[in-house]
Design an enzyme around this catalytic site. Structure first.
Site, PDB file in Angstrom:
ATOM      1  N   ASP A  45       0.841  -1.195   0.000  1.00 13.50           N
ATOM      2  CA  ASP A  45       0.000   0.000   0.000  1.00 13.50           C
ATOM      3  C   ASP A  45       0.878   1.249   0.000  1.00 13.50           C
ATOM      4  O   ASP A  45       1.630   1.487   0.955  1.00 13.50           O
ATOM      5  CB  ASP A  45      -0.899  -0.016   1.245  1.00 13.50           C
ATOM      6  CG  ASP A  45      -2.143   0.823   1.086  1.00 13.50           C
ATOM      7  OD1 ASP A  45      -2.086   1.834   0.374  1.00 13.50           O
ATOM      8  OD2 ASP A  45      -3.176   0.470   1.683  1.00 13.50           O
ATOM      9  N   ASP A  46       0.797   2.046  -1.060  1.00 16.10           N
ATOM     10  CA  ASP A  46       1.480   3.348  -1.154  1.00 16.10           C
ATOM     11  C   ASP A  46       2.996   3.246  -1.292  1.00 16.10           C
ATOM     12  O   ASP A  46       3.716   4.180  -0.920  1.00 16.10           O
ATOM     13  CB  ASP A  46       1.152   4.240   0.055  1.00 16.10           C
ATOM     14  CG  ASP A  46      -0.318   4.610   0.157  1.00 16.10           C
ATOM     15  OD1 ASP A  46      -1.050   4.371  -0.816  1.00 16.10           O
ATOM     16  OD2 ASP A  46      -0.726   5.136   1.199  1.00 16.10           O
ATOM     17  N   CYS A  83      -6.137   4.135  -4.205  1.00 17.42           N
ATOM     18  CA  CYS A  83      -6.169   2.743  -3.748  1.00 17.42           C
ATOM     19  C   CYS A  83      -7.353   1.905  -4.241  1.00 17.42           C
ATOM     20  O   CYS A  83      -7.149   0.865  -4.851  1.00 17.42           O
ATOM     21  CB  CYS A  83      -6.079   2.695  -2.223  1.00 17.42           C
ATOM     22  SG  CYS A  83      -7.148   3.864  -1.370  1.00 17.42           S
ATOM     23  N   ARG A  87      -7.274  -1.350  -6.767  1.00 15.99           N
ATOM     24  CA  ARG A  87      -7.617  -2.701  -6.317  1.00 15.99           C
ATOM     25  C   ARG A  87      -8.713  -3.312  -7.172  1.00 15.99           C
ATOM     26  O   ARG A  87      -8.694  -4.521  -7.475  1.00 15.99           O
ATOM     27  CB  ARG A  87      -8.015  -2.654  -4.841  1.00 15.99           C
ATOM     28  CG  ARG A  87      -6.841  -2.337  -3.943  1.00 15.99           C
ATOM     29  CD  ARG A  87      -7.226  -1.752  -2.580  1.00 15.99           C
ATOM     30  NE  ARG A  87      -6.052  -1.103  -2.017  1.00 15.99           N
ATOM     31  CZ  ARG A  87      -5.127  -1.728  -1.298  1.00 15.99           C
ATOM     32  NH1 ARG A  87      -5.285  -2.999  -0.988  1.00 15.99           N
ATOM     33  NH2 ARG A  87      -4.077  -1.080  -0.856  1.00 15.99           N
ATOM     34  N   LYS A 145      -6.294  -5.531   3.270  1.00 20.45           N
ATOM     35  CA  LYS A 145      -7.180  -4.406   2.951  1.00 20.45           C
ATOM     36  C   LYS A 145      -8.013  -4.713   1.708  1.00 20.45           C
ATOM     37  O   LYS A 145      -7.482  -4.990   0.649  1.00 20.45           O
ATOM     38  CB  LYS A 145      -6.334  -3.147   2.739  1.00 20.45           C
ATOM     39  CG  LYS A 145      -7.096  -1.927   2.263  1.00 20.45           C
ATOM     40  CD  LYS A 145      -6.173  -0.737   2.193  1.00 20.45           C
ATOM     41  CE  LYS A 145      -6.714   0.371   1.324  1.00 20.45           C
ATOM     42  NZ  LYS A 145      -5.815   1.533   1.245  1.00 20.45           N
ATOM     43  N   HIS A 147     -11.394  -2.664   0.810  1.00 16.20           N
ATOM     44  CA  HIS A 147     -11.754  -1.298   0.368  1.00 16.20           C
ATOM     45  C   HIS A 147     -12.552  -1.276  -0.928  1.00 16.20           C
ATOM     46  O   HIS A 147     -12.498  -0.318  -1.699  1.00 16.20           O
ATOM     47  CB  HIS A 147     -10.494  -0.436   0.230  1.00 16.20           C
ATOM     48  CG  HIS A 147     -10.780   1.039   0.298  1.00 16.20           C
ATOM     49  ND1 HIS A 147      -9.988   1.996  -0.303  1.00 16.20           N
ATOM     50  CD2 HIS A 147     -11.790   1.726   0.889  1.00 16.20           C
ATOM     51  CE1 HIS A 147     -10.471   3.199  -0.075  1.00 16.20           C
ATOM     52  NE2 HIS A 147     -11.566   3.066   0.646  1.00 16.20           N
ATOM     53  N   HIS A 236       0.832   2.288   4.344  1.00 14.95           N
ATOM     54  CA  HIS A 236      -0.223   3.300   4.428  1.00 14.95           C
ATOM     55  C   HIS A 236      -0.196   4.014   5.780  1.00 14.95           C
ATOM     56  O   HIS A 236       0.237   3.453   6.785  1.00 14.95           O
ATOM     57  CB  HIS A 236      -1.583   2.617   4.233  1.00 14.95           C
ATOM     58  CG  HIS A 236      -2.738   3.534   4.006  1.00 14.95           C
ATOM     59  ND1 HIS A 236      -3.383   4.175   5.031  1.00 14.95           N
ATOM     60  CD2 HIS A 236      -3.375   3.896   2.866  1.00 14.95           C
ATOM     61  CE1 HIS A 236      -4.373   4.907   4.539  1.00 14.95           C
ATOM     62  NE2 HIS A 236      -4.386   4.756   3.219  1.00 14.95           N
ATOM     63  N   ASP A 342      -0.192  -0.354  -4.993  1.00 13.66           N
ATOM     64  CA  ASP A 342      -1.465   0.139  -5.543  1.00 13.66           C
ATOM     65  C   ASP A 342      -1.348   1.527  -6.149  1.00 13.66           C
ATOM     66  O   ASP A 342      -2.160   1.911  -6.987  1.00 13.66           O
ATOM     67  CB  ASP A 342      -2.569   0.106  -4.485  1.00 13.66           C
ATOM     68  CG  ASP A 342      -2.277   0.958  -3.265  1.00 13.66           C
ATOM     69  OD1 ASP A 342      -1.119   1.382  -3.070  1.00 13.66           O
ATOM     70  OD2 ASP A 342      -3.214   1.198  -2.471  1.00 13.66           O
ATOM     71  N   ASN A 343      -0.370   2.320  -5.729  1.00 19.20           N
ATOM     72  CA  ASN A 343      -0.152   3.670  -6.254  1.00 19.20           C
ATOM     73  C   ASN A 343       1.158   4.189  -5.671  1.00 19.20           C
ATOM     74  O   ASN A 343       1.837   3.480  -4.933  1.00 19.20           O
ATOM     75  CB  ASN A 343      -1.309   4.611  -5.909  1.00 19.20           C
ATOM     76  CG  ASN A 343      -1.809   4.498  -4.483  1.00 19.20           C
ATOM     77  OD1 ASN A 343      -2.926   4.061  -4.237  1.00 19.20           O
ATOM     78  ND2 ASN A 343      -0.980   4.870  -3.528  1.00 19.20           N
ATOM     79  N   LYS A 397       0.856   9.920  -4.970  1.00 22.00           N
ATOM     80  CA  LYS A 397      -0.503   9.377  -4.873  1.00 22.00           C
ATOM     81  C   LYS A 397      -1.545  10.469  -5.095  1.00 22.00           C
ATOM     82  O   LYS A 397      -1.335  11.615  -4.719  1.00 22.00           O
ATOM     83  CB  LYS A 397      -0.681   8.750  -3.488  1.00 22.00           C
ATOM     84  CG  LYS A 397      -2.068   8.181  -3.185  1.00 22.00           C
ATOM     85  CD  LYS A 397      -2.080   7.598  -1.778  1.00 22.00           C
ATOM     86  CE  LYS A 397      -3.460   7.083  -1.368  1.00 22.00           C
ATOM     87  NZ  LYS A 397      -3.420   6.476  -0.015  1.00 22.00           N
TER      88      LYS A 397
END
Length: 592
Positions: A45-46, A83, A87, A145, A147, A236, A342-343, A397
């Site tokens: 994540d991130d 995010c 996903r 996660k 989301h 994250h 994811d980004n 992001k």
């Protein structure tokens, strides 16, 4: 063309796109090879493009580095800038607007609420890679996660996963069951679709791997292969990690963000990740110079980045336990690993938002140097470090500059030559068709937005996309279109101006030289392609004066009123009663 006509065209395009979605799942495992591989899909994540050690990052990631050397690493792979859209695209192979996750609920304007593509959960008829693999005889598991919706029928158990333990929100604390921002009242975790709770002893990366190992072991002895989707909370906000993973970065970031940005740019060129012509944009205003900070602030921010690196190392360490388990149980050699982000890196500075420090205190958070990263602490890296981490690219992001989109991508396993690297273009929508192709289900990919990268990773072809093909992205007005070496970019405020820019990424991946004025023919042609993309996928125009940060604040306040409205009403009633009583008392005193 008028706004109504544009909206009608977008709607028609969206419906047409949805009608092309597959109507039936892959059938029967008997149609595919008995030597079908397992898959472990790891989503960080991130994580920035250069955050993994193998990509030149400072964090120790020996497990990811080993897997990259065992397989192939991509230098030209892109996700979406946010995010939930990423996903949704990752798990379906469809453009985010075709999945129902055009953006995230935290930034959704009221004008878009409930519109096609903007329902904020996977829409009916959208099929995930887990659905398809499950129908073909795979065991399917997820931890981490989600989301992608939290209402009944929106969780992983309704989308092809046999077992799942997931967080439905955009983030949460890594040490216990606590929300991380005022948009959420609680941190809601679900196992197999049912609300559940975390154990007393919990650290996110460790627990998610433990539970995944448990799920894989439930099928021990089965001839059916597995698909394991491991969606880490690392890295994250809030950035948190045990001290044993953070302390050895105590001095790594003491020279500041300008120094890191320059160093990463040099390393990217030296590693051959970008051409020698690459230049990095300087930090934009109103970002602060490192030397303008007080000594105390420099110490706090350096420690925050140390925790960020430590959190990534902790994640890699626990991923290593899964790898070791698969080796010990004889499953490693037949497992394909895919590892990506994811980004790009997270730029938010939450403590600058009105009332956030009060909210932190009410939820047991502090931001002190002594325990930063540990239980009860709240760390983040902020826009300056995010800009540095995104080097050699621009922004981060939320935005569709390369710093927001271009992320690491590693694939390793049977049939993938060790030590490979590829500069071929790859996109987040390509992951599902690649997995399906490697699983022997290539006939199940034809209606997808993305395409299989199998020929690239096998060496059969240097690219999956031809120079004339246009690939579009849009999230909350931030828009991009890729065609050959050219990229069309529109970034919205506050870090963009909402205008269109044109770049030649083969020479300028740092996006420092806007060619819009020099190549009006290319600009016009790519704008036409972007309009086709937007109409086909049902992209809605943003309301006038939309500001993403203002919208987050408004949506969070609305949620707080939903959560605590009756308490606030009582306070207001008692407050008004007290004021009325005071006024009566004052008048009675005056009459006396």
């Amino acid at each position: 063309m008028g706004a109504n006509a544009k909206g009608m065209l977008a709607g028609i395009g969206f419906v047409a796109a949805m009608l092309t979605a597959p109507s039936a799942l892959a059938q029967p495992a008997a149609m595919v090879s008995a030597e079908r591989p397992n898959f472990v899909l790891v989503l960080v994540d991130d994580a920035a493009y250069m955050d993994f050690g193998i990509y030149g990052g400072e964090a120790r990631t020996p497990v990811i580095d080993r897997l990259a050397r065992r397989g192939m690493m991509f230098s030209n792979y892109r996700s979406s800038p946010l995010c939930a859209p990423s996903r949704a695209m990752l798990l379906t192979g469809l453009d985010n607007h075709r999945t129902g996750l055009a953006t995230i609920p935290e930034v959704l304007p009221p004008e878009h609420r409930g519109q096609p593509g903007y329902g904020m959960s996977l829409e009916p008829g959208v099929v995930t890679v887990a659905d398809r693999l499950q129908a073909a005889g795979y065991r399917t598991y997820m931890t981490g996660k989600w989301h992608l919706g939290h209402d009944e029928g929106a969780l992983p158990d309704a989308h092809g996963f046999d077992r799942s333990f997931v967080l439905d929100a955009s983030g949460a604390d890594n040490w216990d069951e606590t929300p991380y921002m005022p948009y959420y009242r609680t941190a809601d975790w679900f196992e197999d679709g049912q609300r559940t709770h975390l154990p007393d002893e919990f650290y996110s990366s460790q627990f998610l791997v433990d539970r995944m190992i448990d799920y894989i072991d439930t099928g021990a002895g089965s001839d059916d292969p597995f698909f394991a989707y491991l969606a880490f909370q690392a890295i994250h906000i809030p950035v948190q990690a045990p001290r044993e993973f953070t302390d050895h970065y105590a001095d790594t970031y003491s020279e500041g963000w300008e120094s890191l940005r320059q160093a990463r740019t040099r390393r990217a060129i030296a590693l051959g990740l970008v051409p020698e012509t690459t230049e990095a944009m300087p930090l934009p205003e109103p970002m602060r110079a490192w030397t303008d900070l007080s000594e105390a602030d420099r110490a706090l921010y350096a420690r925050s980045m140390a925790v960020n690196a430590g959190m990534l190392e902790a994640m890699d360490h626990h991923l290593g336990r899964l790898v070791e388990h698969l080796e010990a149980t004889g499953q490693f050699d037949n497992t394909i690993f895919i590892i990506t982000s994811d980004n790009g890196p997270e730029p938010s500075n939450p403590v600058a938002e009105p009332g956030f420090t009060t909210w932190m205190s009410l939820h047991g958070y502090s931001r002190e140097l002594e325990n930063l990263g540990e239980r009860g602490s709240y760390a983040f890296i902020g826009p300056e470090w995010a800009m540095a981490a995104a080097a050699p690219f621009n922004l981060f992001k939320f935005y569709v500059s390369e710093g927001g989109l271009r992320v690491p991508f590693v694939i390793a396993g049977p049939g993938i030559e060790a030590g490979g690297s590829s500069a071929a273009a790859g996109f987040v929508t390509d992951v599902t068709p690649t997995i399906l192709d490697l699983a022997g289900l290539s006939d199940d990919t034809q209606a997808l937005t993305g395409r299989s990268l199998r020929q690239v990773i096998s060496g059969e072809s240097p690219t999956a996309y031809q120079p004339h093909e246009a690939i579009g992205f849009e999230v909350s007005g931030n828009s991009a279109l890729f065609r050959g070496d050219y990229k069309l970019v529109r970034n919205m405020p506050p870090w963009g101006d909402g205008g269109w820019q044109l770049f030649d990424l083969s020479l300028d991946p740092g996006e420092t030289r806007d060619l819009a004025g020099d190549r009006p023919d290319v600009l016009a042609s790519m704008l036409a392609d972007y309009n086709i993309y937007a109409a086909t996928n049902g992209v809605l125009e943003l309301p006038d004066n939309y500001d993403i940060h203002n919208q987050i604040t408004i949506n969070a306040l609305k949620r707080q009123l939903e959560f605590y409205g009756w308490q606030l009403a009582l306070v207001l009633v008692f407050g008004l009663g007290a004021i009325a009583a005071g006024i009566r008392w004052w008048f009675s005193r005056r009459r006396q």
